[in-house]
Design a protein around this motif. Structure first.
Motif, PDB file in Angstrom:
ATOM      1  N   ASP A  97     -18.306 -23.352   8.376  1.00  0.00           N
ATOM      2  CA  ASP A  97     -18.921 -23.458   7.046  1.00  0.00           C
ATOM      3  C   ASP A  97     -20.176 -22.618   6.876  1.00  0.00           C
ATOM      4  OD1 ASP A  97     -16.948 -25.240   6.368  1.00  0.00           O
ATOM      5  OD2 ASP A  97     -18.198 -27.029   6.648  1.00  0.00           O
ATOM      6  N   LEU A  98     -20.976 -22.475   7.934  1.00  0.00           N
ATOM      7  CA  LEU A  98     -22.317 -21.924   7.770  1.00  0.00           C
ATOM      8  C   LEU A  98     -22.579 -20.625   8.522  1.00  0.00           C
ATOM      9  CD1 LEU A  98     -24.421 -25.222   7.966  1.00  0.00           C
ATOM     10  CD2 LEU A  98     -23.461 -24.088   5.949  1.00  0.00           C
ATOM     11  N   HIS A  99     -21.745 -20.246   9.452  1.00  0.00           N
ATOM     12  CA  HIS A  99     -22.019 -19.016  10.206  1.00  0.00           C
ATOM     13  C   HIS A  99     -21.923 -17.804   9.285  1.00  0.00           C
ATOM     14  CE1 HIS A  99     -22.031 -16.086  13.453  1.00  0.00           C
ATOM     15  NE2 HIS A  99     -22.306 -17.068  14.294  1.00  0.00           N
ATOM     16  N   ASP A 100     -22.813 -16.808   9.513  1.00  0.00           N
ATOM     17  CA  ASP A 100     -22.870 -15.642   8.628  1.00  0.00           C
ATOM     18  C   ASP A 100     -21.831 -14.575   8.973  1.00  0.00           C
ATOM     19  OD1 ASP A 100     -23.934 -14.744  10.979  1.00  0.00           O
ATOM     20  OD2 ASP A 100     -25.754 -13.884  10.123  1.00  0.00           O
ATOM     21  N   GLN A 101     -20.959 -14.833   9.936  1.00  0.00           N
ATOM     22  CA  GLN A 101     -19.879 -13.920  10.310  1.00  0.00           C
ATOM     23  C   GLN A 101     -18.521 -14.589  10.058  1.00  0.00           C
ATOM     24  OE1 GLN A 101     -20.343 -10.728  11.326  1.00  0.00           O
ATOM     25  NE2 GLN A 101     -22.543 -11.040  11.027  1.00  0.00           N
ATOM     26  N   PRO A 102     -17.465 -13.777   9.825  1.00  0.00           N
ATOM     27  CA  PRO A 102     -16.125 -14.359   9.622  1.00  0.00           C
ATOM     28  C   PRO A 102     -15.558 -14.872  10.946  1.00  0.00           C
ATOM     29  CG  PRO A 102     -15.977 -11.966   9.644  1.00  0.00           C
ATOM     30  CD  PRO A 102     -17.452 -12.306   9.710  1.00  0.00           C
ATOM     31  N   VAL A 103     -16.076 -16.002  11.390  1.00  0.00           N
ATOM     32  CA  VAL A 103     -15.763 -16.494  12.732  1.00  0.00           C
ATOM     33  C   VAL A 103     -14.272 -16.756  12.910  1.00  0.00           C
ATOM     34  CG1 VAL A 103     -16.224 -18.307  14.417  1.00  0.00           C
ATOM     35  CG2 VAL A 103     -18.056 -17.498  12.930  1.00  0.00           C
ATOM     36  N   GLY A 104     -13.658 -17.383  11.919  1.00  0.00           N
ATOM     37  CA  GLY A 104     -12.243 -17.710  12.060  1.00  0.00           C
ATOM     38  C   GLY A 104     -11.390 -16.475  12.254  1.00  0.00           C
ATOM     39  N   LYS A 105     -11.645 -15.423  11.479  1.00  0.00           N
ATOM     40  CA  LYS A 105     -10.885 -14.179  11.603  1.00  0.00           C
ATOM     41  C   LYS A 105     -11.135 -13.515  12.950  1.00  0.00           C
ATOM     42  CE  LYS A 105     -10.042  -9.756   9.296  1.00  0.00           C
ATOM     43  NZ  LYS A 105     -10.393  -8.899   8.131  1.00  0.00           N
ATOM     44  N   ASP A 106     -12.410 -13.502  13.381  1.00  0.00           N
ATOM     45  CA  ASP A 106     -12.733 -12.880  14.665  1.00  0.00           C
ATOM     46  C   ASP A 106     -12.127 -13.657  15.831  1.00  0.00           C
ATOM     47  OD1 ASP A 106     -14.123 -10.920  13.358  1.00  0.00           O
ATOM     48  OD2 ASP A 106     -16.116 -11.771  13.727  1.00  0.00           O
ATOM     49  N   MET A 107     -12.071 -14.972  15.695  1.00  0.00           N
ATOM     50  CA  MET A 107     -11.453 -15.778  16.752  1.00  0.00           C
ATOM     51  C   MET A 107      -9.961 -15.480  16.856  1.00  0.00           C
ATOM     52  SD  MET A 107     -13.435 -19.442  16.254  1.00  0.00           S
ATOM     53  CE  MET A 107     -12.768 -20.262  17.696  1.00  0.00           C
ATOM     54  N   TRP A 108      -9.296 -15.249  15.714  1.00  0.00           N
ATOM     55  CA  TRP A 108      -7.878 -14.924  15.757  1.00  0.00           C
ATOM     56  C   TRP A 108      -7.653 -13.549  16.368  1.00  0.00           C
ATOM     57  CZ3 TRP A 108      -3.530 -16.669  16.629  1.00  0.00           C
ATOM     58  CH2 TRP A 108      -2.351 -15.984  16.324  1.00  0.00           C
ATOM     59  N   THR A 109      -8.563 -12.602  16.105  1.00  0.00           N
ATOM     60  CA  THR A 109      -8.475 -11.293  16.747  1.00  0.00           C
ATOM     61  C   THR A 109      -8.557 -11.435  18.263  1.00  0.00           C
ATOM     62  OG1 THR A 109      -9.444 -10.145  14.844  1.00  0.00           O
ATOM     63  CG2 THR A 109      -9.560  -9.020  16.973  1.00  0.00           C
ATOM     64  N   ALA A 110      -9.536 -12.233  18.715  1.00  0.00           N
ATOM     65  CA  ALA A 110      -9.698 -12.454  20.153  1.00  0.00           C
ATOM     66  C   ALA A 110      -8.469 -13.146  20.741  1.00  0.00           C
ATOM     67  CB  ALA A 110     -10.957 -13.283  20.417  1.00  0.00           C
ATOM     68  N   ALA A 111      -7.911 -14.098  20.001  1.00  0.00           N
ATOM     69  CA  ALA A 111      -6.726 -14.815  20.483  1.00  0.00           C
ATOM     70  C   ALA A 111      -5.530 -13.876  20.598  1.00  0.00           C
ATOM     71  CB  ALA A 111      -6.402 -15.967  19.533  1.00  0.00           C
ATOM     72  N   SER A 112      -5.377 -12.966  19.625  1.00  0.00           N
ATOM     73  CA  SER A 112      -4.261 -12.017  19.653  1.00  0.00           C
ATOM     74  C   SER A 112      -4.363 -11.100  20.858  1.00  0.00           C
ATOM     75  CB  SER A 112      -4.248 -11.191  18.362  1.00  0.00           C
ATOM     76  OG  SER A 112      -4.140 -12.020  17.225  1.00  0.00           O
ATOM     77  N   GLU A 113      -5.571 -10.626  21.138  1.00  0.00           N
ATOM     78  CA  GLU A 113      -5.769  -9.746  22.285  1.00  0.00           C
ATOM     79  C   GLU A 113      -5.543 -10.492  23.593  1.00  0.00           C
ATOM     80  OE1 GLU A 113      -9.661  -8.186  21.654  1.00  0.00           O
ATOM     81  OE2 GLU A 113      -9.011  -6.784  20.090  1.00  0.00           O
ATOM     82  N   GLN A 114      -5.995 -11.752  23.643  1.00  0.00           N
ATOM     83  CA  GLN A 114      -5.761 -12.559  24.843  1.00  0.00           C
ATOM     84  C   GLN A 114      -4.266 -12.765  25.071  1.00  0.00           C
ATOM     85  OE1 GLN A 114      -6.385 -16.760  24.508  1.00  0.00           O
ATOM     86  NE2 GLN A 114      -7.085 -16.981  26.631  1.00  0.00           N
ATOM     87  N   ALA A 115      -3.520 -13.005  23.997  1.00  0.00           N
ATOM     88  CA  ALA A 115      -2.077 -13.197  24.116  1.00  0.00           C
ATOM     89  C   ALA A 115      -1.402 -11.952  24.676  1.00  0.00           C
ATOM     90  CB  ALA A 115      -1.489 -13.554  22.749  1.00  0.00           C
TER      91      ALA A 115
END
Length: 344
Positions: A97-115
């Motif tokens: 809700d409050l972080h100034d970065q698109p955390v959810g999108k960046d987390m999915w990027t990291a998850a895709s690379e980890q996969a």
């Protein structure tokens, strides 16, 4: 309507799966070169790689007017049970809700690379466990390896592949989201670690990708070619630390993690259909594109009130997929084991 993606819609899940492929593509090397098997959801838990049983040679002349016996055409199945890979990252309502970065999108990027990295490492572990091996300079075993890759070693390996009737690779899985293949110039392929690049470049007859002319590189990780072998280097082709002989010194000093014994670098030489892997891309089923069982599937839990989380403070973003890889013909894939020069 319930779905298999957690708290995101089917449309957003499809978009996320496409984005996962985009992030995974630069990492995936071995999966593009494997014999690819597409399996849909709700089909099977056992992957069956099918190969043609070669027909025997006919060296006896036919007799006039006499029908000779025919030869049955047959397939042979190589079966392997699918496994499931996956991971997740915890989130909180405050983070989303409050972080100034698109955390959810960046987390999915990291998850895709980890996969992608996990899939690539699974294939690497599978194919490096094969029985066909050549140790540098034909030493007795891994614990004696201190030699570097050179053209003599390459010729021993490719001569063995040719004698075993290994076909040169002529196609690979295309870079598009669907399960199609692209033609490539016929060649044996070698995949090894980036530390091996100096030894490859030092071989007589080495042609770098920059000098290919009309020939197209197989992927961004292709370093160049020597005779009929095309070399691909990737940091995910991990060496076996401290497994070789004494590291030496000077011009012959080997890279050594522990400072005493040489690290041993597998270099996987192979031909067409030597190993297989489950496709992670979509394919046609019933006339439309559908995800495969191997697709990198998003799993999203939004923070929401529940008995275990009354104020809806916790959630997660993760991925999962079904996967498996298998050596299909031991005589068509050879593991070379070499040291890498510390001072190239």
């Amino acid at each position: 309507m319930a779905n298999n993606f957690g708290d995101i819609s089917l449309g957003n899940a499809a978009k996320a799966m496409t984005e996962a492929l985009q992030h995974a593509a630069p990492i995936l090397v071995l999966s593009k070169l494997a014999k690819s098997l597409w399996i849909g959801f709700n089909e099977t838990k056992v992957a069956r790689f099918r190969r043609i049983i070669p027909l025997p040679l006919k060296t006896t002349a036919m007799t006039e007017g006499v029908t000779s016996p025919g030869t049955d055409f047959r397939y042979e199945n190589v079966e392997v049970s699918l496994i499931q890979l996956g991971d997740y990252m915890p989130t909180t309502d405050v983070l989303l809700d409050l972080h100034d970065q698109p955390v959810g999108k960046d987390m999915w990027t990291a998850a895709s690379e980890q996969a992608a990295q996990s899939i690539e490492q699974w294939i690497w572990t599978t194919i490096t466990a094969g029985m066909s091996v050549h140790y540098a300079n034909s030493v007795a075993g891994r614990s004696s390896v201190v030699g570097f890759l050179n053209k003599s070693n390459q010729q021993i390996i490719t001569r063995t592949l040719a004698r075993n009737k290994a076909k040169k690779l002529r196609k690979m899985l295309a870079g598009s989201p669907d399960h199609n293949t692209s033609p490539i110039e016929a060649a044996y392929i070698c995949v090894t670690h980036t530390d091996m690049a100096p030894s490859i470049r030092a071989m007589e007859g080495f042609t770098p990708v920059a000098e290919y002319g009309q020939r197209q590189p197989i992927c961004d990780e292709e370093l160049g070619s020597v005779d009929d072998v095309r070399y691909i280097v990737t940091p995910w082709a991990m060496p076996v630390a401290n497994a070789g002989g004494a590291k030496g010194s000077g011009a012959t000093e080997c890279i050594s993690t522990g400072g005493t014994a040489a690290d041993v670098y597998p270099a996987m030489y192979f031909g067409e259909d030597s190993f297989g892997a489950l496709s992670i891309k979509a394919g046609k089923q019933g006339g439309k594109m559908v995800p495969s069982a191997g697709s990198i599937t998003p799993q999203v839990v939004n923070p929401k009130a529940s008995a275990s989380d009354p104020l809806g403070q916790r959630g997660s973003i993760g991925w999962k997929c079904y996967f498996q890889a298998k050596i299909l013909n031991e005589s068509w894939i050879i593991r070379g084991e070499f040291a890498a020069p510390k001072n190239p």
